[in-house]
Design a protein around this motif. Structure first.
Motif, PDB file in Angstrom:
ATOM      1  N   LEU A  76       0.792  -1.228   0.000  1.00  0.00           N
ATOM      2  CA  LEU A  76       0.000   0.000   0.000  1.00  0.00           C
ATOM      3  C   LEU A  76       0.831   1.288   0.000  1.00  0.00           C
ATOM      4  O   LEU A  76       0.282   2.368   0.156  1.00  0.00           O
ATOM      5  CB  LEU A  76      -0.955  -0.005   1.201  1.00  0.00           C
ATOM      6  CG  LEU A  76      -2.033  -1.096   1.132  1.00  0.00           C
ATOM      7  CD1 LEU A  76      -2.802  -1.173   2.448  1.00  0.00           C
ATOM      8  CD2 LEU A  76      -2.998  -0.843  -0.023  1.00  0.00           C
ATOM      9  N   GLY A  77       2.143   1.174  -0.189  1.00  0.00           N
ATOM     10  CA  GLY A  77       2.967   2.370  -0.343  1.00  0.00           C
ATOM     11  C   GLY A  77       3.724   2.772   0.901  1.00  0.00           C
ATOM     12  O   GLY A  77       3.565   2.194   1.984  1.00  0.00           O
ATOM     13  N   LEU A 127      12.287  -5.505  -2.251  1.00  0.00           N
ATOM     14  CA  LEU A 127      11.014  -5.609  -2.963  1.00  0.00           C
ATOM     15  C   LEU A 127      11.230  -5.892  -4.450  1.00  0.00           C
ATOM     16  O   LEU A 127      10.452  -6.647  -5.064  1.00  0.00           O
ATOM     17  CB  LEU A 127      10.199  -4.325  -2.782  1.00  0.00           C
ATOM     18  CG  LEU A 127       9.681  -4.068  -1.366  1.00  0.00           C
ATOM     19  CD1 LEU A 127       8.983  -2.711  -1.296  1.00  0.00           C
ATOM     20  CD2 LEU A 127       8.747  -5.180  -0.902  1.00  0.00           C
ATOM     21  N   ILE A 128      12.264  -5.314  -5.020  1.00  0.00           N
ATOM     22  CA  ILE A 128      12.581  -5.585  -6.428  1.00  0.00           C
ATOM     23  C   ILE A 128      12.865  -7.074  -6.607  1.00  0.00           C
ATOM     24  O   ILE A 128      12.399  -7.707  -7.570  1.00  0.00           O
ATOM     25  CB  ILE A 128      13.777  -4.730  -6.888  1.00  0.00           C
ATOM     26  CG1 ILE A 128      13.369  -3.247  -6.968  1.00  0.00           C
ATOM     27  CG2 ILE A 128      14.289  -5.207  -8.248  1.00  0.00           C
ATOM     28  CD1 ILE A 128      14.519  -2.301  -7.213  1.00  0.00           C
ATOM     29  N   GLU A 129      13.609  -7.665  -5.686  1.00  0.00           N
ATOM     30  CA  GLU A 129      13.914  -9.100  -5.743  1.00  0.00           C
ATOM     31  C   GLU A 129      12.670  -9.939  -5.477  1.00  0.00           C
ATOM     32  O   GLU A 129      12.438 -10.962  -6.123  1.00  0.00           O
ATOM     33  CB  GLU A 129      15.012  -9.445  -4.730  1.00  0.00           C
ATOM     34  CG  GLU A 129      16.371  -8.867  -5.074  1.00  0.00           C
ATOM     35  CD  GLU A 129      16.907  -9.406  -6.396  1.00  0.00           C
ATOM     36  OE1 GLU A 129      16.750 -10.627  -6.644  1.00  0.00           O
ATOM     37  OE2 GLU A 129      17.466  -8.619  -7.177  1.00  0.00           O
ATOM     38  N   LEU A 130      11.856  -9.506  -4.518  1.00  0.00           N
ATOM     39  CA  LEU A 130      10.640 -10.239  -4.170  1.00  0.00           C
ATOM     40  C   LEU A 130       9.712 -10.364  -5.370  1.00  0.00           C
ATOM     41  O   LEU A 130       9.072 -11.402  -5.579  1.00  0.00           O
ATOM     42  CB  LEU A 130       9.926  -9.539  -3.016  1.00  0.00           C
ATOM     43  CG  LEU A 130       8.674 -10.228  -2.460  1.00  0.00           C
ATOM     44  CD1 LEU A 130       9.029 -11.544  -1.775  1.00  0.00           C
ATOM     45  CD2 LEU A 130       7.945  -9.299  -1.480  1.00  0.00           C
ATOM     46  N   ARG A 136       1.955   3.598  -5.025  1.00  0.00           N
ATOM     47  CA  ARG A 136       2.801   4.764  -4.758  1.00  0.00           C
ATOM     48  C   ARG A 136       2.328   5.497  -3.507  1.00  0.00           C
ATOM     49  O   ARG A 136       1.163   5.878  -3.400  1.00  0.00           O
ATOM     50  CB  ARG A 136       2.767   5.699  -5.962  1.00  0.00           C
ATOM     51  CG  ARG A 136       3.594   6.975  -5.826  1.00  0.00           C
ATOM     52  CD  ARG A 136       3.576   7.788  -7.108  1.00  0.00           C
ATOM     53  NE  ARG A 136       4.356   7.136  -8.156  1.00  0.00           N
ATOM     54  CZ  ARG A 136       3.830   6.509  -9.209  1.00  0.00           C
ATOM     55  NH1 ARG A 136       2.512   6.435  -9.358  1.00  0.00           N
ATOM     56  NH2 ARG A 136       4.617   5.940 -10.119  1.00  0.00           N
ATOM     57  N   GLY A 137       3.254   5.693  -2.565  1.00  0.00           N
ATOM     58  CA  GLY A 137       2.972   6.487  -1.383  1.00  0.00           C
ATOM     59  C   GLY A 137       3.574   7.873  -1.507  1.00  0.00           C
ATOM     60  O   GLY A 137       4.430   8.116  -2.365  1.00  0.00           O
ATOM     61  N   GLU A 182       7.469   2.798 -11.939  1.00  0.00           N
ATOM     62  CA  GLU A 182       6.532   1.765 -12.376  1.00  0.00           C
ATOM     63  C   GLU A 182       5.429   1.468 -11.359  1.00  0.00           C
ATOM     64  O   GLU A 182       4.585   0.606 -11.593  1.00  0.00           O
ATOM     65  CB  GLU A 182       7.303   0.482 -12.707  1.00  0.00           C
ATOM     66  CG  GLU A 182       8.187   0.636 -13.935  1.00  0.00           C
ATOM     67  CD  GLU A 182       9.003  -0.614 -14.239  1.00  0.00           C
ATOM     68  OE1 GLU A 182       9.059  -1.528 -13.360  1.00  0.00           O
ATOM     69  OE2 GLU A 182       9.576  -0.677 -15.335  1.00  0.00           O
ATOM     70  N   MET A 183       5.436   2.172 -10.229  1.00  0.00           N
ATOM     71  CA  MET A 183       4.387   1.967  -9.234  1.00  0.00           C
ATOM     72  C   MET A 183       3.021   2.391  -9.780  1.00  0.00           C
ATOM     73  O   MET A 183       2.915   3.194 -10.699  1.00  0.00           O
ATOM     74  CB  MET A 183       4.684   2.799  -7.979  1.00  0.00           C
ATOM     75  CG  MET A 183       5.839   2.306  -7.167  1.00  0.00           C
ATOM     76  SD  MET A 183       6.127   3.430  -5.778  1.00  0.00           S
ATOM     77  CE  MET A 183       7.574   2.655  -5.077  1.00  0.00           C
TER      78      MET A 183
END
Length: 242
Positions: A35-36, A52-55, A65-66, A114-115
């Motif tokens: 949720l950002g 997160l990129i790896e996940l 996007r927050g 890219e969010m």
């Protein structure tokens, strides 16, 4: 069949995120909806983004996007320094990126670009960091910033008379568009709660991980809740955004 799991504001608390995902026992078929506000707070802001990129290489992830994500993105992209941002966690992100290479920063810039501003699933549930203001729904907004800055959606839900039900003349139009809405942005600790809170059709999953609270996740179907340890306990030598 996979689960759909919404995860609240992380604010640089990578240790809490790892602990939370272990408690959830994430499976490859699960959909993780973040949720950002991945950054600004604890010292692992940049490391959270790398994680997160790896996940996302292993799991289906939706990254919303927050407001803090947008501020860090603007700084990475242009060097823009917002004084209010520096006062509210920005300095921790600047410090977190000190040892990151230009190539690593470029990967993070791409991640931020890219969010999604919002996500609507097949069950007509909306996921957004903060809210939206247009009575016809987020598709009709004139400006993107409301998706990650606006607090009026949550404030409206908090102030709503519990006797007013969907379909009533005075029931807010914004709350009739979706079956449920999942947000972050405004910690529920402000209303003395420690777990995700539902008001009207809105679930607020921000449980104050940037401050003295825990990082939380919720199964959007079963409503099972998972929480990390209080994040400040995982970073005992830091102040977070306190």
């Amino acid at each position: 069949m996979g689960r759909s799991i919404a995860i609240g504001d992380i604010h640089g608390g990578l240790k809490a995120l790892i602990e939370l995902l272990e408690k959830i026992k994430v499976r490859p078929e699960d959909e993780l909806i973040f949720l950002g506000d991945y950054v600004d707070g604890w010292s692992d802001s940049a490391n959270v983004v790398s994680y997160l990129i790896e996940l996302a290489q292993q799991n289906t992830c939706i990254f919303l996007r927050g407001n803090h994500d947008d501020l860090v993105y603007q700084w990475l992209k242009t060097g823009e320094l917002n004084e209010k941002w520096l006062e509210h966690g920005g300095q921790s992100s600047i410090d977190a990126y000190r040892n990151f290479s230009s190539e690593e920063k470029e990967k993070h810039i791409k991640f931020f670009e890219e969010m999604f501003n919002y996500y609507i699933d097949k069950e007509n549930r909306l996921f957004v960091h903060a809210g939206f203001t247009n009575l016809h729904g987020p598709d009709h907004e004139y400006h993107d910033t409301g998706f990650y800055w606006d607090r009026t959606l949550w404030e409206m839900a908090l102030s709503l008379d519990e006797n007013i039900k969907p379909g009533d003349f005075n029931y807010p139009k914004r709350l009739q568009i979706f079956d449920e809405i999942f947000i972050g942005h405004t910690p529920v600790t402000r209303i003395n709660e420690s777990e995700p809170v539902k008001k009207a059709s809105i679930w607020n999953v921000d449980t104050g991980a940037a401050f003295k609270g825990k990082l939380s996740a919720i199964d959007v179907n079963s409503k099972e809740i998972w929480q990390s340890s209080p994040v400040f306990e995982l970073y005992p030598r830091e102040d977070g955004r306190n």
